[in-house]
Design a protein around this motif. Structure first.
Motif, PDB file in Angstrom:
ATOM      1  N   GLU A  93       0.816  -1.212   0.000  1.00  0.00           N
ATOM      2  CA  GLU A  93       0.000   0.000   0.000  1.00  0.00           C
ATOM      3  C   GLU A  93       0.853   1.267   0.000  1.00  0.00           C
ATOM      4  OE1 GLU A  93      -3.835  -0.027   2.276  1.00  0.00           O
ATOM      5  OE2 GLU A  93      -2.885  -1.744   3.268  1.00  0.00           O
ATOM      6  N   THR A  96       1.975   1.960  -3.544  1.00  0.00           N
ATOM      7  CA  THR A  96       0.882   2.505  -4.351  1.00  0.00           C
ATOM      8  C   THR A  96       0.614   3.961  -4.001  1.00  0.00           C
ATOM      9  OG1 THR A  96      -0.149   0.316  -4.553  1.00  0.00           O
ATOM     10  CG2 THR A  96      -1.548   2.227  -4.967  1.00  0.00           C
ATOM     11  N   GLU A  97       0.646   4.281  -2.707  1.00  0.00           N
ATOM     12  CA  GLU A  97       0.417   5.660  -2.277  1.00  0.00           C
ATOM     13  C   GLU A  97       1.481   6.595  -2.840  1.00  0.00           C
ATOM     14  OE1 GLU A  97       0.274   8.325   1.843  1.00  0.00           O
ATOM     15  OE2 GLU A  97       0.294   6.122   1.950  1.00  0.00           O
ATOM     16  N   PRO A 115      -5.271  -3.572  -2.403  1.00  0.00           N
ATOM     17  CA  PRO A 115      -4.102  -3.884  -1.571  1.00  0.00           C
ATOM     18  C   PRO A 115      -4.100  -5.337  -1.107  1.00  0.00           C
ATOM     19  CG  PRO A 115      -5.736  -2.744  -0.259  1.00  0.00           C
ATOM     20  CD  PRO A 115      -6.280  -2.794  -1.656  1.00  0.00           C
TER      21      PRO A 115
END
Length: 272
Positions: A93, A96-97, A115
């Motif tokens: 995650e 990705t952020e 996720p």
């Protein structure tokens, strides 16, 4: 050039003078994104994944991606086949952020990132829900064992539509014995298989990536041959007798699979 880092050098983004950005994971370059032109693909294996998708019928495609990183291929699919619904299974995650913040996705895209790891994520998807399933996930520079077993191959097959295409980005040593076993594993569920790679990799001259194409239906071989012939890099298609020779004696992995060989040290990618 500048870099934005996440954690203890687990992930970093390195920008170049042309406005592109390379995603490094665990110190190794994993993907490259050109935000102002998502059709520009730098890494050879991404070009090979793209040419495989280009051989499919025109129009939007439902694509499931196992592995996200810089979301290079989802961006390319959105640019070349607008309106394609895409699901990305990416358990990291924080990665990705970072990517979403520093390399924003295009407006009005249909890319949804979940996720979750690949096997768990596929099991949660509906049967016959994807035209393409792309497996491009690495941990420590190696394909995880759980993505190389018969259990995973069955889940890919279940999620694919009858004419769907499974794609795997694979890395192996000269000789391609791990790849041969992975192809044999996938073929237990999706019997029509071919490999695409640069000539150097196919001839066993260096450690490198190859892309496996697999389907329950006959593959569009004529279209694939055309795409391979006009590839930017010297590229080959291993099929028929040549592929049978590679697979000779290769035993499928079991349910849990086996991770791919470790990448060589920098500067030692060629066979001696």
């Amino acid at each position: 050039m500048s870099a934005d880092s996440l954690g203890a050098q687990h992930v970093s983004l390195e920008w170049d003078e042309r406005g592109g950005v390379t995603v490094h994971m665990d110190g190794a370059p994993q993907s490259h994104v050109q935000p102002d032109d998502p059709t520009l693909l730098v890494f050879e294996y991404v070009q090979h994944l793209a040419l495989a998708i280009d051989a499919m019928p025109a129009g939007p495609l439902g694509v499931t991606h196992v592995g996200g990183a810089g979301l290079t291929l989802p961006r390319w699919v959105e640019a070349t086949r607008p309106g394609s619904p895409q699901i990305v299974l990416e358990p990291d995650e924080a990665l990705t952020e970072l990517v979403r913040r520093e390399i924003p996705l295009p407006r009005r895209h249909r890319i949804r990132v979940r996720p979750v790891d690949g096997l768990t994520g596929l099991r949660a998807l509906k049967e016959d829900s994807a035209d393409v399933v792309v497996t491009d996930a690495y941990a420590g520079g190696r394909v995880p064992a759980e993505l190389a077993g018969t259990a995973y191959a069955r889940e890919v097959t279940r999620v694919l539509r009858p004419m769907g295409l499974g794609l795997w980005n694979l890395a192996d040593e000269p000789g391609m014995r791990w790849v041969a076993r992975l192809v044999a594993t996938v073929a237990t569920a999706l019997p029509n298989v071919v490999l695409v790679a640069t000539h150097e990799v196919l001839k066993g001259r260096r450690f490198g990536n190859s892309v496996l194409l697999a389907s329950a239906a006959p593959l569009p071989l004529e279209a694939l041959r055309r795409e391979v012939a006009r590839a930017a890099l010297p590229t080959g298609l291993r099929e028929g007798a040549a592929l049978t020779k590679l697979l000779a004696g290769a035993k499928p992995f079991g349910e849990e699979g086996q991770q791919s060989p470790p990448p060589p040290e920098t500067g030692r990618w060629r066979a001696r």
